[in-house]
Design an enzyme around this catalytic site. Structure first.
Site, mmCIF file in Angstrom:
data_model
loop_
_atom_site.group_PDB
_atom_site.id
_atom_site.type_symbol
_atom_site.label_atom_id
_atom_site.label_comp_id
_atom_site.label_asym_id
_atom_site.label_seq_id
_atom_site.Cartn_x
_atom_site.Cartn_y
_atom_site.Cartn_z
ATOM 1 N N LYS A 10 29.645 -24.752 -64.622
ATOM 2 C CA LYS A 10 31.083 -24.890 -64.824
ATOM 3 C C LYS A 10 31.461 -24.618 -66.286
ATOM 4 O O LYS A 10 32.625 -24.642 -66.652
ATOM 5 C CB LYS A 10 31.537 -26.306 -64.454
ATOM 6 C CG LYS A 10 31.451 -26.599 -62.971
ATOM 7 C CD LYS A 10 32.103 -27.942 -62.665
ATOM 8 C CE LYS A 10 31.855 -28.399 -61.240
ATOM 9 N NZ LYS A 10 32.365 -27.499 -60.219
ATOM 10 N N LYS B 132 16.176 -26.165 -72.413
ATOM 11 C CA LYS B 132 16.546 -27.050 -73.528
ATOM 12 C C LYS B 132 15.348 -27.365 -74.424
ATOM 13 O O LYS B 132 15.486 -27.455 -75.641
ATOM 14 C CB LYS B 132 17.161 -28.348 -73.002
ATOM 15 C CG LYS B 132 18.533 -28.143 -72.383
ATOM 16 C CD LYS B 132 19.130 -29.460 -71.938
ATOM 17 C CE LYS B 132 20.409 -29.228 -71.153
ATOM 18 N NZ LYS B 132 21.054 -30.477 -70.756
ATOM 19 N N ASP C 68 24.471 -33.714 -75.424
ATOM 20 C CA ASP C 68 24.457 -34.455 -74.154
ATOM 21 C C ASP C 68 24.713 -35.949 -74.368
ATOM 22 O O ASP C 68 25.498 -36.571 -73.649
ATOM 23 C CB ASP C 68 23.121 -34.266 -73.438
ATOM 24 C CG ASP C 68 23.000 -32.900 -72.795
ATOM 25 O OD1 ASP C 68 24.052 -32.308 -72.463
ATOM 26 O OD2 ASP C 68 21.874 -32.414 -72.626
ATOM 27 N N LYS D 278 5.696 -43.757 -68.151
ATOM 28 C CA LYS D 278 6.553 -42.818 -68.889
ATOM 29 C C LYS D 278 7.720 -43.555 -69.533
ATOM 30 O O LYS D 278 8.147 -43.236 -70.642
ATOM 31 C CB LYS D 278 7.101 -41.738 -67.941
ATOM 32 C CG LYS D 278 6.103 -40.681 -67.556
ATOM 33 C CD LYS D 278 6.869 -39.434 -67.102
ATOM 34 C CE LYS D 278 6.342 -38.901 -65.812
ATOM 35 N NZ LYS D 278 7.246 -37.932 -65.167
ATOM 36 N N MET E 1 24.422 -39.349 -63.880
ATOM 37 C CA MET E 1 24.642 -38.184 -64.736
ATOM 38 C C MET E 1 24.844 -36.896 -63.937
ATOM 39 O O MET E 1 25.214 -35.874 -64.494
ATOM 40 C CB MET E 1 23.476 -38.046 -65.744
ATOM 41 C CG MET E 1 23.616 -39.074 -66.864
ATOM 42 S SD MET E 1 22.168 -39.329 -67.925
ATOM 43 C CE MET E 1 21.844 -37.699 -68.510
HETATM 44 P P1 ATR Z 1 15.218 -34.009 -65.917
HETATM 45 O O1 ATR Z 1 15.126 -32.946 -66.960
HETATM 46 O O2 ATR Z 1 16.342 -33.820 -64.929
HETATM 47 O O3 ATR Z 1 15.194 -35.374 -66.476
HETATM 48 P P2 ATR Z 1 12.427 -34.176 -65.256
HETATM 49 O O4 ATR Z 1 12.071 -34.075 -66.689
HETATM 50 O O5 ATR Z 1 11.651 -33.429 -64.221
HETATM 51 O O6 ATR Z 1 13.939 -33.763 -64.999
HETATM 52 O O7 ATR Z 1 12.429 -35.738 -64.871
HETATM 53 C C1 ATR Z 1 12.808 -36.160 -63.613
HETATM 54 C C2 ATR Z 1 13.042 -37.672 -63.657
HETATM 55 O O8 ATR Z 1 13.613 -38.088 -62.423
HETATM 56 C C3 ATR Z 1 11.771 -38.483 -63.832
HETATM 57 O O9 ATR Z 1 12.079 -39.676 -64.495
HETATM 58 C C4 ATR Z 1 11.366 -38.740 -62.367
HETATM 59 O O10 ATR Z 1 10.541 -39.861 -62.190
HETATM 60 P P3 ATR Z 1 8.922 -39.710 -62.354
HETATM 61 O O11 ATR Z 1 8.681 -39.648 -63.835
HETATM 62 O O12 ATR Z 1 8.370 -40.925 -61.730
HETATM 63 O O13 ATR Z 1 8.563 -38.440 -61.645
HETATM 64 C C5 ATR Z 1 12.734 -39.021 -61.784
HETATM 65 N N1 ATR Z 1 12.841 -38.842 -60.335
HETATM 66 C C6 ATR Z 1 12.922 -37.705 -59.629
HETATM 67 N N2 ATR Z 1 13.040 -37.948 -58.318
HETATM 68 C C7 ATR Z 1 13.033 -39.302 -58.174
HETATM 69 C C8 ATR Z 1 13.137 -40.193 -57.043
HETATM 70 N N3 ATR Z 1 13.282 -39.747 -55.815
HETATM 71 N N4 ATR Z 1 13.123 -41.510 -57.311
HETATM 72 C C9 ATR Z 1 12.991 -41.981 -58.560
HETATM 73 N N5 ATR Z 1 12.888 -41.194 -59.660
HETATM 74 C C10 ATR Z 1 12.914 -39.874 -59.469
#
Ligand code: ATR
Length: 273
Positions: A16, A68, A109, A162, A217
């Site tokens: 967007k 990023k 952000d 993490k 978000m």
């Molecule tokens: P982004 O850049 O969008 O933050 P990312 O770096 O891949 O993407 O991180 C994804 C985040 O969403 C992580 O914190 C992930 O949790 P894990 O570290 O345990 O993988 C979280 N996440 C994704 N799907 C999830 C789900 N179904 N339930 C809980 N946490 C989820």
């Protein structure tokens, strides 16, 4: 002469940002163009694109998924790079300003999120119990600006290690989902990508304090997290559309030195949803 800007990502068709910056330009009378550019997902393709844009006289660009973090590493190609504090901490940038001698890297952000919370949603964050769910790139980009507000930030994540590592790095608290059972929060922010797959972080139902705010978000539709929050006591539930517009406004300000009005732009985008 029209100054050229762009957003670079993959995928990018859904962005967007061109529409938002067009509205900002019309509103402020700034003579700019802004387009979306799809770049193949490798770091070398990204770097080549940035070099190309500078050569073509662009004044700057936004950077979105998955670039990023790549933007943070642009220094290695020998350009003079200046990094803001937010970029250094997030190890990611979403806004590049091309200068004669190099590139200024910014990450808007976190500022965008804080502005949406404080100015659009009217929340005073000082001393508030704030839970940030997620420990990926999206979470990392907003921790420092959230901490600066004086909120009491706790990070949690499905993979608890993490969250603990991030918490240590940013000098805030961290915990596992299990440890949330006895806790309540004034603000709960979903920074996970769970909404993309229509999933929901497995956090306890009891975390929402009376008059709490739940914030996802993501934007575009109600996520499972937003529905969960509504059903379990959050007083206000918001998606991240305001954050999107506010981070764009901050980029616009960095490039043009003019701060656009965000409310009419948020309202226009809401109408399209
Ligand atoms: P982004 O850049 O969008 O933050 P990312 O770096 O891949 O993407 O991180 C994804 C985040 O969403 C992580 O914190 C992930 O949790 P894990 O570290 O345990 O993988 C979280 N996440 C994704 N799907 C999830 C789900 N179904 N339930 C809980 N946490 C989820």
């Amino acid at each position: 002469m029209t100054d050229k800007y762009a957003v670079i990502g993959n995928p990018i068709a859904h962005s967007k940002s061109p529409q938002i910056h067009k509205m900002f330009a019309e509103q402020t009378g700034q003579d700019i163009s802004y387009e979306a550019i799809l770049v193949a997902s490798g770091p070398d393709d990204f770097t080549a694109e940035i070099i190309g844009l500078r050569k073509d006289g662009y004044k700057g660009c936004n950077v979105t998924v998955p670039f990023k973090q790549h933007a943070f590493q642009l220094g290695i190609i020998g350009l003079t790079i200046s990094l803001s504090e937010d970029v250094t901490h997030a190890m990611a940038a979403n806004t590049l300003k091309f200068l004669n001698g190099g590139i200024q890297l910014e990450n808007t952000d976190g500022t965008g999120l804080v502005r949406d919370l404080t100015e659009n949603l009217g929340v005073d964050l000082r001393g508030k119990r704030l839970l940030l769910v997620g420990a990926g790139g999206a979470a990392r980009g907003v921790i420092l600006p959230l901490r600066r507000t004086g909120a009491n930030v706790i990070i949690t994540n499905r993979t608890a290690d993490k969250a603990l590592a991030l918490a240590k790095r940013f000098i805030v608290s961290g915990c596992s989902y299990e440890e949330l059972v006895s806790k309540k929060f004034d603000i709960v922010i979903n920074a996970t990508s769970s909404g993309l797959s229509d999933e929901m972080p497995d956090i306890p139902e009891s975390i929402f304090a009376p008059s709490s705010l739940a914030y996802d978000m993501m934007y575009g539709r109600e996520t499972p997290f937003m529905k969960f929050a509504r059903e379990h006591g959050a007083a206000v539930v918001s998606d991240g559309l305001g954050m999107l517009v506010e981070q764009a406004a901050e980029s616009f300000f960095i490039w043009r030195g003019v701060r656009p009005e965000t409310a009419p732009v948020i309202a226009a985008l809401r109408k399209q949803q």
